[in-house]
Scaffold this active site. Structure first.
Site, PDB file in Angstrom:
ATOM      1  N   HIS A  24       4.133   9.211  -1.244  1.00 33.49           N
ATOM      2  CA  HIS A  24       4.787   8.285  -1.127  1.00 33.49           C
ATOM      3  C   HIS A  24       5.805   7.937  -2.494  1.00 33.49           C
ATOM      4  CE1 HIS A  24       1.581   5.631   1.650  1.00 33.49           C
ATOM      5  NE2 HIS A  24       2.052   6.807   1.783  1.00 33.49           N
ATOM      6  N   HIS A  80      -0.699   8.271  14.769  1.00 33.22           N
ATOM      7  CA  HIS A  80       0.458   7.216  13.318  1.00 33.22           C
ATOM      8  C   HIS A  80       1.937   8.167  13.797  1.00 33.22           C
ATOM      9  CE1 HIS A  80       1.728   5.490   9.670  1.00 33.22           C
ATOM     10  NE2 HIS A  80       0.610   6.403   9.137  1.00 33.22           N
ATOM     11  N   GLU A  82       3.388   8.312  10.211  1.00 30.50           N
ATOM     12  CA  GLU A  82       4.141   8.438   8.961  1.00 30.50           C
ATOM     13  C   GLU A  82       4.264   9.554   9.014  1.00 30.50           C
ATOM     14  OE1 GLU A  82       2.518   6.074   6.085  1.00 30.50           O
ATOM     15  OE2 GLU A  82       4.044   6.418   4.862  1.00 30.50           O
ATOM     16  N   ASP A  84       4.218  12.101   7.268  1.00 33.06           N
ATOM     17  CA  ASP A  84       3.012  13.423   5.995  1.00 33.06           C
ATOM     18  C   ASP A  84       2.134  13.775   7.232  1.00 33.06           C
ATOM     19  OD1 ASP A  84       2.530  10.878   6.532  1.00 33.06           O
ATOM     20  OD2 ASP A  84       0.448  11.285   4.793  1.00 33.06           O
ATOM     21  N   HIS A 146      -2.531   1.359   8.464  1.00 39.99           N
ATOM     22  CA  HIS A 146      -1.783   0.784   7.102  1.00 39.99           C
ATOM     23  C   HIS A 146      -0.117   0.446   8.118  1.00 39.99           C
ATOM     24  CE1 HIS A 146       0.436   4.268   4.957  1.00 39.99           C
ATOM     25  NE2 HIS A 146      -0.634   4.462   5.972  1.00 39.99           N
ATOM     26  N   ASP A 165      -5.163   8.091   9.105  1.00 39.23           N
ATOM     27  CA  ASP A 165      -5.034   7.811   7.398  1.00 39.23           C
ATOM     28  C   ASP A 165      -6.434   7.154   6.904  1.00 39.23           C
ATOM     29  OD1 ASP A 165      -2.569   8.710   6.958  1.00 39.23           O
ATOM     30  OD2 ASP A 165      -1.557   6.679   7.361  1.00 39.23           O
ATOM     31  N   TYR A 193      -7.594   6.027  -2.760  1.00 39.73           N
ATOM     32  CA  TYR A 193      -7.231   6.537  -1.352  1.00 39.73           C
ATOM     33  C   TYR A 193      -7.580   5.194  -0.994  1.00 39.73           C
ATOM     34  CZ  TYR A 193      -5.074   8.130   2.963  1.00 39.73           C
ATOM     35  OH  TYR A 193      -4.222   7.727   4.168  1.00 39.73           O
ATOM     36  N   HIS A 226      -6.389  13.065   6.054  1.00 46.70           N
ATOM     37  CA  HIS A 226      -6.230  13.795   5.044  1.00 46.70           C
ATOM     38  C   HIS A 226      -7.817  13.901   4.139  1.00 46.70           C
ATOM     39  CE1 HIS A 226      -2.027  11.911   4.433  1.00 46.70           C
ATOM     40  NE2 HIS A 226      -2.152  11.768   4.870  1.00 46.70           N
TER      41      HIS A 226
HETATM   42 FE1  FEO Z   1       0.688   6.632   6.787  1.00 50.43          FE
HETATM   43 FE2  FEO Z   1      -0.776   9.632   5.928  1.00 50.43          FE
HETATM   44  O1  FEO Z   1       0.141   8.449   6.429  1.00 50.43           O
END
Ligand code: FEO
Length: 395
Positions: A24, A80, A82, A84, A146, A165, A193, A226
């Protein structure tokens, strides 16, 4: 490359990012690296759940090729958007252009904006199901946990919750399951996290945990995007999420400071001594020498947050300033606090700290001394710490 199987026909095909140290942007120091997890289900309809970060496509596609030809992928689920998790989506879609893509409407909008393509997109929401052969997948909306697009996917056949996430940890290892790594380290990374990424969404998380409970899902595995897959410690991590989401606090204190010529540091140490004198735990963090995620992780259930800075050009020092602005974004309330610091000819830092922390905490009387604190002023620091601890005990 060894491809790990979570369950028969369910493979972990993601990629570790061993050397990632700043996630991030620079907001999250990832001392143990990162993994971008993706899961491949080989059923009648071959289904890929999430992808990986851009730049990792080559290893990702190799992992898939070790199991099936990627052109055979029938379904891509985007839990999601994002980058990543969605970064490799365009490359994957090139290999299976006829695949149907499932995600929320917000995810569709986001993928279109990021990559200019969405493929054969199908919108889904909570309660929608998808049959892929012997398996039925259920979708659960996780709006603003999120991001607006976030969702979970649950496989009833495998009893796996693909949580993206949620329940993640930034922890690159050669292992797959929670019981294969040191438990304390795993929970430490899970807490870090949560506190650095999910904390602002406490209220939503608490209500979503209740909603998921009502769905009566039989969850034997939680496969996040993750870190490690939860299997043995599912109840522990769910209980921890409920605890963190509750904004519960313990009587302990983080004293976080930045110092220029050690005057503020001398004050910080005396404040800690005063708190400790009443049997309350206080931990001292020089914000320039600790990773911010570690400090924030300690603070998640610490009732006391005390901040100090020397004044420089009428402002607080830059690292503590960034730290406090990060904290402000977490939107936490209900803590106890006060500000302290030293200055040369005109102050500023202490007042600026108070302005920021007033939205998060009840603010006790500050300490603001010129140049180096003398014995009498250090005694005042000790007394302030002691009174703070006594108030905390009496709350
Ligand atoms: Fe909200 Fe692992 O990205």
């Amino acid at each position: 490359m060894i491809i790990n199987s979570i369950r028969p026909e369910v493979y972990s095909v993601g990629v570790p990012d061993w050397n990632e140290r700043h996630f991030h942007g620079h907001s999250y120091a990832t001392r143990r690296g990162v993994t971008y997890n993706s899961y491949l289900i080989v059923d009648e309809k071959i289904t890929l759940i999430d992808t990986v970060r851009k730049g990792f496509e080559k290893n990702f596609i190799e992992n898939i090729k070790n199991i099936i030809d990627p052109s055979r992928i029938d379904i891509i689920i985007i839990n999601h958007i994002e980058p990543d998790h969605s970064g490799a989506f365009p490359e994957i879609l090139k290999l299976c252009p006829n695949a149907k893509v499932y995600g929320t409407e917000k995810a569709r909008q986001g993928v279109l904006k990021y990559y200019g393509i969405v493929g054969n997109w199908v919108n889904v929401k909570t309660g929608d199901t998808l049959n892929i052969g012997k398996r039925t997948l259920k979708f659960i909306d996780m709006t603003m946990i999120h991001w607006p697009d976030s969702m979970l996917t649950y496989s009833t056949y495998d009893k796996i919750l693909f949580s993206n996430d949620a329940f993640g940890q930034h922890y690159a290892t050669g292992k797959t399951f929670d019981y294969q790594v040191d438990f304390a380290t795993l929970m430490d990374e899970a807490q870090k996290y949560y506190s650095n990424i999910l904390w602002p969404f406490n209220l939503l998380i608490a209500s979503k945990l209740c909603a998921i409970k009502k769905l009566n899902l039989d969850i034997k595995f939680i496969a996040p995007s993750h870190g490690l897959v939860w299997q043995r410690y599912i109840s522990e991590i769910i209980q921890k999420y409920a605890y963190w989401a509750s904004n519960s606090c313990k009587n302990r204190v983080a004293v976080v400071y930045e110092t220029m010529w050690n005057s503020t540091e001398k004050m910080a140490k005396k404040i800690v001594e005063g708190i400790n004198s009443q049997g309350i735990e206080a931990v001292l963090f020089d914000v320039t020498k600790n990773d911010r995620p570690d400090i924030v992780s300690y603070m998640i259930d610490a009732r006391g947050w005390i901040f100090g800075s020397s004044t420089h050009n009428g402002e607080m020092l830059p690292i503590i300033s960034g730290f406090l602005h990060f904290l402000k974004g977490l939107k936490v309330k209900g803590r106890m606090s006060f500000a302290f610091g030293s200055y040369g000819w005109s102050g500023g830092a202490v007042k600026n700290i108070e302005n920021i922390i007033s939205s998060m905490a009840s603010v006790e009387t500050s300490l603001d001394f010129v140049f180096s604190p003398n014995d009498e002023e250090l005694k005042k620091c000790f007394e302030s710490g002691k009174i703070f601890a006594l108030k905390m005990k009496n709350q």
